[in-house]
Design an enzyme around this catalytic site. Structure first.
Site, mmCIF file in Angstrom:
data_model
loop_
_atom_site.group_PDB
_atom_site.id
_atom_site.type_symbol
_atom_site.label_atom_id
_atom_site.label_comp_id
_atom_site.label_asym_id
_atom_site.label_seq_id
_atom_site.Cartn_x
_atom_site.Cartn_y
_atom_site.Cartn_z
ATOM 1 N N GLY A 55 0.763 -1.182 0.070
ATOM 2 C CA GLY A 55 -0.058 -0.102 0.070
ATOM 3 C C GLY A 55 0.878 1.116 -0.179
ATOM 4 O O GLY A 55 1.889 1.305 0.438
ATOM 5 N N CYS A 82 5.478 -6.083 1.688
ATOM 6 C CA CYS A 82 5.901 -4.434 1.693
ATOM 7 C C CYS A 82 5.062 -3.587 2.840
ATOM 8 O O CYS A 82 5.630 -3.928 4.138
ATOM 9 C CB CYS A 82 5.369 -4.148 0.460
ATOM 10 S SG CYS A 82 6.415 -2.512 -0.247
ATOM 11 N N TYR A 83 4.170 -2.975 2.438
ATOM 12 C CA TYR A 83 3.457 -2.184 3.591
ATOM 13 C C TYR A 83 2.698 -3.470 4.703
ATOM 14 O O TYR A 83 2.744 -3.227 5.811
ATOM 15 C CB TYR A 83 2.429 -1.357 3.068
ATOM 16 C CG TYR A 83 1.378 -0.730 4.178
ATOM 17 C CD1 TYR A 83 2.135 0.160 4.951
ATOM 18 C CD2 TYR A 83 0.347 -1.359 4.609
ATOM 19 C CE1 TYR A 83 1.244 0.950 5.676
ATOM 20 C CE2 TYR A 83 -0.418 -0.601 5.684
ATOM 21 C CZ TYR A 83 0.049 0.588 6.143
ATOM 22 O OH TYR A 83 -0.808 1.055 7.210
ATOM 23 N N HIS A 169 8.028 -7.770 -3.533
ATOM 24 C CA HIS A 169 6.842 -8.303 -4.286
ATOM 25 C C HIS A 169 6.962 -9.662 -4.849
ATOM 26 O O HIS A 169 7.497 -9.441 -6.094
ATOM 27 C CB HIS A 169 6.163 -7.334 -5.168
ATOM 28 C CG HIS A 169 5.679 -5.995 -4.398
ATOM 29 N ND1 HIS A 169 4.379 -5.836 -3.888
ATOM 30 C CD2 HIS A 169 6.766 -4.572 -4.124
ATOM 31 C CE1 HIS A 169 4.300 -4.483 -3.356
ATOM 32 N NE2 HIS A 169 5.621 -4.084 -3.398
ATOM 33 N N GLU A 171 4.715 -11.325 -5.936
ATOM 34 C CA GLU A 171 3.554 -11.556 -6.990
ATOM 35 C C GLU A 171 3.604 -10.871 -8.323
ATOM 36 O O GLU A 171 3.116 -11.438 -9.260
ATOM 37 C CB GLU A 171 2.153 -11.119 -6.015
ATOM 38 C CG GLU A 171 2.053 -9.295 -6.413
ATOM 39 C CD GLU A 171 2.882 -8.762 -5.293
ATOM 40 O OE1 GLU A 171 2.434 -7.441 -5.033
ATOM 41 O OE2 GLU A 171 3.552 -9.393 -4.245
ATOM 42 N N SER A 234 -23.578 -11.273 -25.415
ATOM 43 C CA SER A 234 -22.838 -10.411 -26.590
ATOM 44 C C SER A 234 -22.046 -11.017 -27.521
ATOM 45 O O SER A 234 -21.560 -10.396 -28.397
ATOM 46 C CB SER A 234 -22.157 -9.341 -25.518
ATOM 47 O OG SER A 234 -21.063 -9.989 -25.000
ATOM 48 N N GLY A 235 -21.653 -12.159 -26.917
ATOM 49 C CA GLY A 235 -20.760 -12.873 -27.923
ATOM 50 C C GLY A 235 -19.306 -12.849 -27.426
ATOM 51 O O GLY A 235 -18.618 -13.535 -27.965
ATOM 52 N N GLY A 236 -18.897 -11.773 -26.356
ATOM 53 C CA GLY A 236 -17.717 -12.076 -25.658
ATOM 54 C C GLY A 236 -17.735 -13.260 -24.748
ATOM 55 O O GLY A 236 -18.676 -13.853 -24.320
ATOM 56 N N VAL A 237 -16.475 -13.214 -24.097
ATOM 57 C CA VAL A 237 -16.258 -14.707 -23.444
ATOM 58 C C VAL A 237 -17.122 -14.579 -22.085
ATOM 59 O O VAL A 237 -17.554 -15.646 -21.687
ATOM 60 C CB VAL A 237 -14.677 -14.725 -23.062
ATOM 61 C CG1 VAL A 237 -14.188 -13.659 -22.078
ATOM 62 C CG2 VAL A 237 -14.582 -15.985 -22.295
ATOM 63 N N ASP A 238 -17.303 -13.643 -21.355
ATOM 64 C CA ASP A 238 -17.909 -13.405 -20.069
ATOM 65 C C ASP A 238 -19.470 -13.801 -20.270
ATOM 66 O O ASP A 238 -19.857 -14.865 -19.567
ATOM 67 C CB ASP A 238 -17.810 -12.296 -19.366
ATOM 68 C CG ASP A 238 -16.560 -11.582 -19.240
ATOM 69 O OD1 ASP A 238 -15.614 -12.590 -19.283
ATOM 70 O OD2 ASP A 238 -16.215 -10.440 -19.270
ATOM 71 N N SER A 239 -20.307 -13.245 -21.275
ATOM 72 C CA SER A 239 -21.463 -13.678 -21.426
ATOM 73 C C SER A 239 -21.563 -14.942 -22.004
ATOM 74 O O SER A 239 -22.516 -15.607 -21.756
ATOM 75 C CB SER A 239 -22.397 -12.711 -22.080
ATOM 76 O OG SER A 239 -21.754 -12.519 -23.763
ATOM 77 N N SER A 240 -20.629 -15.470 -22.755
ATOM 78 C CA SER A 240 -20.655 -16.729 -23.499
ATOM 79 C C SER A 240 -20.438 -17.847 -22.570
ATOM 80 O O SER A 240 -21.357 -18.839 -22.603
ATOM 81 C CB SER A 240 -19.751 -16.991 -24.914
ATOM 82 O OG SER A 240 -19.957 -16.099 -25.583
ATOM 83 N N LYS A 380 -10.783 -13.047 -15.152
ATOM 84 C CA LYS A 380 -10.926 -13.297 -16.792
ATOM 85 C C LYS A 380 -10.023 -14.452 -16.998
ATOM 86 O O LYS A 380 -10.744 -15.235 -17.787
ATOM 87 C CB LYS A 380 -10.233 -12.029 -17.535
ATOM 88 C CG LYS A 380 -10.240 -12.200 -19.033
ATOM 89 C CD LYS A 380 -11.970 -12.163 -19.665
ATOM 90 C CE LYS A 380 -12.327 -10.593 -19.593
ATOM 91 N NZ LYS A 380 -13.573 -10.445 -20.290
#
Length: 524
Positions: A55, A82-83, A169, A171, A234-240, A380
């Site tokens: 942070g 870190c913080y 870090h 990550e 919509s045809g995007g990956v999320d809605s599909s 995602k």
């Protein structure tokens, strides 16, 4: 299923989502929570460990963000980054001060205790640091695990509590051995078994959906009066992926609505129909609202105004079709975990309800729908894994992000049918050539933009005064920051040559080499 959970306390780190993703990459479920979440709330989960994020604050600042000190009595291992390390050490008796030599960037870490957190690591390794404070005096409370040239306590372990701290870090990709350090924390120190698997997620999510919408098994046909689920596709990956999960759970009770706004890529409508109606045999309703969209957009150049118009027309189109579906009680949306993180508990109240990113505006409230959000715990990249598991086509699973307003925000200025045809043709060439070059999966997002300028050119023996197409391609792990993609010159040359030769009305192609920040990925 109550998964083993690592709680990540958010102190404002720019890498907070990256920490959560790195934990999940080791098959352990992670959840980001406000920094001041009470210990008693954390204890209710199947808690295996806690990570305190980095942070921007200093622990000795008057308004520094603090955590509930009772977390150190929960008996689970805690890793401060870190913080997070400075705060844990400060609470447990060490002294934190401004460093004489700040560390920003790569530095060499010398490991003095190669057990536990640093098991299976070499004596020294490169790490990424970003701090102006550090531990000056650890007292008699801590064991030193590692140091750098200017930071004597680069990693520590409390002698009695299960607290570990690293001043760098692990990550980020700039710390090559970071995955080993995190894996050691998860498995050696927290005792995780790795029960976060996408195959398990799909099975459990299907059961959760069936429980929410009525515990009926997926089958052909629906009973009279049975509640139905609507999914905006919509045809995007999320809605599909959302649609595929819902279909697996409730079968023919699912109805998908696809709104053709006239702002789609070339052949996009046909591809959606082929995938969901022909392949998955889903009840797909296609609403052609393109005339209404383009009529409303006529003469409008301001990007924010374009977005408002498109949003309002989408709701009108969706409402029009949804009202024709009897017994529609549920609305499925592809809300992802970053949406939940970005919109929740910003007032510091960990008990506050998470507000939702309604992908179809105010429709849930207006039409009385109950929301179904099967992906709200996923990032995602995890959604793509689920999509592959469910058998979605590769082009759908790995499709680059495409904005809700479509090509309207990739045409700078007024949107007309003629401009849409120019941009569709240029976009098709761009995507085809980066796929042919084997670059599509390497590039995170690629797009063509039609600029509101004309330039002089020469074609044959004639002078031209035509449009400019800008090409934008970026690489990013999280879309919060991005670098322009280093597409080989010969590929860029081929793209430019094809667009200029094949797309009527274009005589110049430029390549955007801006990074985010300061630029954004989309131009509007």
């Amino acid at each position: 299923m109550n998964h083993e959970t690592i709680a990540i306390l958010d102190f404002g780190s720019q890498y907070i989502q990256l920490i959560a993703r790195r934990v999940r990459e080791h098959n352990v479920f992670s959840q980001i929570v406000p920094a001041n979440t009470p210990a008693k709330l954390l204890a209710k989960e199947n808690l295996k460990g806690i990570i305190l994020s980095g942070g921007p604050a200093s622990v000795y600042d008057k308004d520094a963000i603090k955590c509930d000190e009772k977390i150190f009595d929960l008996g689970v291992p805690i890793l401060g980054i870190c913080y997070g390390m400075q705060l844990g050490c400060h609470i447990l008796g060490a002294k934190v001060v401004p460093a004489q030599n700040r560390e920003f960037g790569r530095t060499n870490l010398t490991i003095t205790r190669k057990t536990g957190l640093f098991a299976n690591l070499p004596d020294s390794t490169t790490v990424w640091a970003s701090h102006g404070d550090q531990i000056e005096d650890a007292g008699h409370y801590f064991l030193k695990l590692a140091h750098t040239k200017t930071c004597p306590f680069a990693a520590v372990k409390h002698k009695k509590k299960k607290f570990f701290g690293v001043q760098f870090h692990p990550e980020v990709s700039h710390t090559p051995k970071g995955p080993i350090i995190l894996k050691n924390f998860l498995y050696r120190l927290c005792g995780c078994s790795g029960d976060w698997k996408m195959s398990d997620f799909v099975g459990q999510t299907v059961k959760n959906i069936q429980k929410q919408v009525g515990n009926h098994t997926a089958r052909l046909g629906i009973a009279e009066g049975e509640a139905r689920v609507i999914c905006g596709l919509s045809g995007g990956v999320d809605s599909s992926v959302t649609a595929a999960l819902l279909h697996k759970a409730v079968g023919d009770r699912l109805v998908c609505i696809f709104v053709d706004n006239g702002l789609l890529r070339k052949n996009e409508r046909e591809e959606v129909i082929s995938t969901f109606r022909d392949h998955f045999h889903i009840d797909l309703r296609v609403v052609d609202w393109s005339k209404q969209f383009l009529d409303r957009l006529a003469g409008v150049a301001d990007p924010q105004q374009k977005r408002k118009i498109i949003g309002a027309e989408f709701i009108a189109a969706f409402r029009s079709e949804a009202s024709k579906i009897p017994n529609a009680k549920f609305l499925a949306q592809g809300t992802l975990y970053p949406d939940v993180i970005e919109s929740g508990a910003k007032d510091g109240n960990p008990a506050a309800n998470i507000k939702l990113h309604h992908n179809v505006g105010g429709l849930p409230k207006e039409l009385g729908f109950e929301l179904v959000e099967p992906l709200r715990d996923l990032f995602k990249d995890e959604v793509r894994v689920v999509g592959e598991y469910l058998g979605l086509p590769e082009d759908t699973v790995w499709r680059h992000p495409f904005p809700g307003p479509g090509l309207a925000v990739r045409i700078l200025g007024e949107v007309t049918p003629q401009q849409l045809e120019i941009l569709r043709a240029a976009d098709e060439i761009l995507i085809h050539e980066i796929k042919s070059a084997g670059l599509y999966r390497k590039i995170s997002q690629a797009l063509a933009i039609l600029l509101p300028v004309q330039t002089v050119g020469v074609m044959g023996d004639g002078r031209t005064f035509e449009n400019v197409i800008a090409i934008r391609a970026v690489e990013t792990p999280d879309f919060m920051t991005a670098d322009f993609s280093h597409i080989p010159y010969e590929v860029l040359g081929l793209i430019a040559s094809r667009i200029i030769n094949e797309v009527r009305g274009v005589n110049r192609v430029v390549y955007d080499i801006s990074s985010k920040p300061p630029a954004t990925i989309e131009w509007e």
